[in-house]
Design a protein around this motif. Structure first.
Motif, PDB file in Angstrom:
ATOM      1  N   ARG A  30      -3.648  11.899  -0.963  1.00 47.53           N
ATOM      2  CA  ARG A  30      -3.737  12.361   0.426  1.00 47.53           C
ATOM      3  C   ARG A  30      -2.686  11.758   1.350  1.00 47.53           C
ATOM      4  O   ARG A  30      -2.456  12.279   2.428  1.00 47.53           O
ATOM      5  CB  ARG A  30      -5.133  12.050   0.977  1.00 47.53           C
ATOM      6  N   HIS A  31      -2.089  10.649   0.958  1.00 48.28           N
ATOM      7  CA  HIS A  31      -1.125   9.964   1.821  1.00 48.28           C
ATOM      8  C   HIS A  31       0.158   9.679   1.046  1.00 48.28           C
ATOM      9  O   HIS A  31       0.137   9.546  -0.177  1.00 48.28           O
ATOM     10  CB  HIS A  31      -1.718   8.658   2.360  1.00 48.28           C
ATOM     11  N   SER A  32       1.254   9.528   1.774  1.00 49.19           N
ATOM     12  CA  SER A  32       2.545   9.281   1.133  1.00 49.19           C
ATOM     13  C   SER A  32       2.585   7.883   0.520  1.00 49.19           C
ATOM     14  O   SER A  32       1.917   6.957   0.996  1.00 49.19           O
ATOM     15  CB  SER A  32       3.680   9.445   2.141  1.00 49.19           C
ATOM     16  N   GLU A  33       3.411   7.755  -0.498  1.00 48.88           N
ATOM     17  CA  GLU A  33       3.567   6.463  -1.167  1.00 48.88           C
ATOM     18  C   GLU A  33       4.110   5.427  -0.195  1.00 48.88           C
ATOM     19  O   GLU A  33       3.676   4.274  -0.198  1.00 48.88           O
ATOM     20  CB  GLU A  33       4.516   6.583  -2.371  1.00 48.88           C
ATOM     21  N   LYS A  34       5.047   5.841   0.629  1.00 47.06           N
ATOM     22  CA  LYS A  34       5.658   4.911   1.578  1.00 47.06           C
ATOM     23  C   LYS A  34       4.614   4.355   2.541  1.00 47.06           C
ATOM     24  O   LYS A  34       4.563   3.151   2.786  1.00 47.06           O
ATOM     25  CB  LYS A  34       6.773   5.615   2.354  1.00 47.06           C
ATOM     26  N   ARG A  35       3.767   5.215   3.048  1.00 43.98           N
ATOM     27  CA  ARG A  35       2.730   4.772   3.989  1.00 43.98           C
ATOM     28  C   ARG A  35       1.769   3.785   3.327  1.00 43.98           C
ATOM     29  O   ARG A  35       1.418   2.756   3.908  1.00 43.98           O
ATOM     30  CB  ARG A  35       1.975   5.985   4.514  1.00 43.98           C
ATOM     31  N   VAL A  36       1.349   4.097   2.121  1.00 44.78           N
ATOM     32  CA  VAL A  36       0.428   3.206   1.398  1.00 44.78           C
ATOM     33  C   VAL A  36       1.105   1.864   1.120  1.00 44.78           C
ATOM     34  O   VAL A  36       0.493   0.805   1.279  1.00 44.78           O
ATOM     35  CB  VAL A  36      -0.071   3.879   0.096  1.00 44.78           C
ATOM     36  N   MET A  37       2.394   1.899   0.735  1.00 45.11           N
ATOM     37  CA  MET A  37       3.123   0.650   0.492  1.00 45.11           C
ATOM     38  C   MET A  37       3.215  -0.191   1.759  1.00 45.11           C
ATOM     39  O   MET A  37       2.949  -1.396   1.726  1.00 45.11           O
ATOM     40  CB  MET A  37       4.541   0.936  -0.021  1.00 45.11           C
ATOM     41  N   LEU A  38       3.589   0.429   2.870  1.00 48.32           N
ATOM     42  CA  LEU A  38       3.779  -0.324   4.112  1.00 48.32           C
ATOM     43  C   LEU A  38       2.469  -0.948   4.595  1.00 48.32           C
ATOM     44  O   LEU A  38       2.437  -2.133   4.964  1.00 48.32           O
ATOM     45  CB  LEU A  38       4.376   0.580   5.189  1.00 48.32           C
ATOM     46  N   ILE A  39       1.409  -0.176   4.581  1.00 46.60           N
ATOM     47  CA  ILE A  39       0.109  -0.725   5.010  1.00 46.60           C
ATOM     48  C   ILE A  39      -0.337  -1.824   4.050  1.00 46.60           C
ATOM     49  O   ILE A  39      -0.814  -2.882   4.474  1.00 46.60           O
ATOM     50  CB  ILE A  39      -0.942   0.396   5.125  1.00 46.60           C
ATOM     51  N   THR A  76       0.739   0.424  -7.199  1.00 47.86           N
ATOM     52  CA  THR A  76       0.459   1.801  -7.586  1.00 47.86           C
ATOM     53  C   THR A  76       1.307   2.774  -6.775  1.00 47.86           C
ATOM     54  O   THR A  76       1.854   3.737  -7.318  1.00 47.86           O
ATOM     55  CB  THR A  76      -1.039   2.118  -7.419  1.00 47.86           C
ATOM     56  N   ALA A  77       1.436   2.520  -5.475  1.00 48.72           N
ATOM     57  CA  ALA A  77       2.257   3.388  -4.624  1.00 48.72           C
ATOM     58  C   ALA A  77       3.727   3.313  -5.036  1.00 48.72           C
ATOM     59  O   ALA A  77       4.415   4.340  -5.103  1.00 48.72           O
ATOM     60  CB  ALA A  77       2.092   2.995  -3.159  1.00 48.72           C
ATOM     61  N   ALA A  78       4.223   2.122  -5.326  1.00 50.80           N
ATOM     62  CA  ALA A  78       5.624   1.968  -5.732  1.00 50.80           C
ATOM     63  C   ALA A  78       5.876   2.650  -7.074  1.00 50.80           C
ATOM     64  O   ALA A  78       6.902   3.321  -7.251  1.00 50.80           O
ATOM     65  CB  ALA A  78       5.989   0.485  -5.805  1.00 50.80           C
ATOM     66  N   LEU A  79       4.961   2.501  -8.007  1.00 46.74           N
ATOM     67  CA  LEU A  79       5.108   3.153  -9.310  1.00 46.74           C
ATOM     68  C   LEU A  79       5.071   4.670  -9.153  1.00 46.74           C
ATOM     69  O   LEU A  79       5.883   5.384  -9.758  1.00 46.74           O
ATOM     70  CB  LEU A  79       4.020   2.676 -10.271  1.00 46.74           C
ATOM     71  N   THR A  80       4.169   5.166  -8.339  1.00 44.53           N
ATOM     72  CA  THR A  80       4.085   6.607  -8.087  1.00 44.53           C
ATOM     73  C   THR A  80       5.381   7.109  -7.456  1.00 44.53           C
ATOM     74  O   THR A  80       5.905   8.165  -7.832  1.00 44.53           O
ATOM     75  CB  THR A  80       2.886   6.925  -7.187  1.00 44.53           C
ATOM     76  N   PHE A  81       5.899   6.351  -6.502  1.00 43.58           N
ATOM     77  CA  PHE A  81       7.159   6.718  -5.859  1.00 43.58           C
ATOM     78  C   PHE A  81       8.293   6.756  -6.887  1.00 43.58           C
ATOM     79  O   PHE A  81       9.117   7.669  -6.894  1.00 43.58           O
ATOM     80  CB  PHE A  81       7.486   5.738  -4.732  1.00 43.58           C
TER      81      PHE A  81
END
Length: 166
Positions: A30-39, A76-81
């Motif tokens: 539901r959310h971008s990888e970048k947003r999840v990484m930053l938060i 997980t967000a970085a790997l997905t990105f």
């Protein structure tokens, strides 16, 4: 803390990271990888700074759970990105380098962390790693984010059970 409490504090981070990867995967739909990484990075920095303030077992226990959750979300967000960014022709090599960089960072962080604790103290240790995480935040901020593509559910034939798709 005694040795068994320290063991629990070390272990709970891994358990929290393992369990929360399922939740991170669901959030990444539901959310971008970048947003999840930053938060995730910002919450990790706050958890590192909280480690300076809290000295008792139970507050540290909560902080370590938060660290595990945020580590899982960021990784997980970085790997997905990385998977979405690397071309299919070079995906194997690219993911091998990505994974290598993760283990290399962990291998370098352990002796560096011990050096900081032995030479200075835990406050310097946590401030140093919080500063490095802020650098990671700035570098992540500069990465061009990708929009997550939401594919309609009818295109998938999966047997979903809560957070796991078989």
């Amino acid at each position: 803390s005694n040795e068994s409490e320290v063991g629990v504090l070390v272990g709970i981070t891994g358990v929290a990271a393992l369990i929360s990867r399922f939740i991170a995967g669901a959030i990444l739909t539901r959310h971008s990888e970048k947003r999840v990484m930053l938060i995730g990075i910002m919450l990790f920095v706050l958890a590192l700074l909280a480690s300076i303030v809290f000295r008792r077992f139970w507050p540290l226990f909560v902080v370590r759970i938060i660290q595990g959750i945020t580590f899982a979300f960021v990784h997980t967000a970085a790997l997905t990105f990385a998977v979405k960014t690397i071309s299919p022709a070079h995906r194997g090599r690219g993911l091998a380098y990505f994974t290598l960089s993760t283990f290399l960072a962990m291998a370098m962080a352990a002796p560096f962390g011990m050096f900081l604790v032995n030479r200075y103290n835990f406050t310097v240790f946590f401030l140093t790693f919080a500063s490095l995480c802020l650098c990671a935040f700035l570098l992540s901020w500069m990465v061009k984010g990708q929009k997550t593509i939401n594919v309609p559910e009818e295109n998938f034939q999966s047997h979903s059970a809560f957070l796991v798709e078989w």
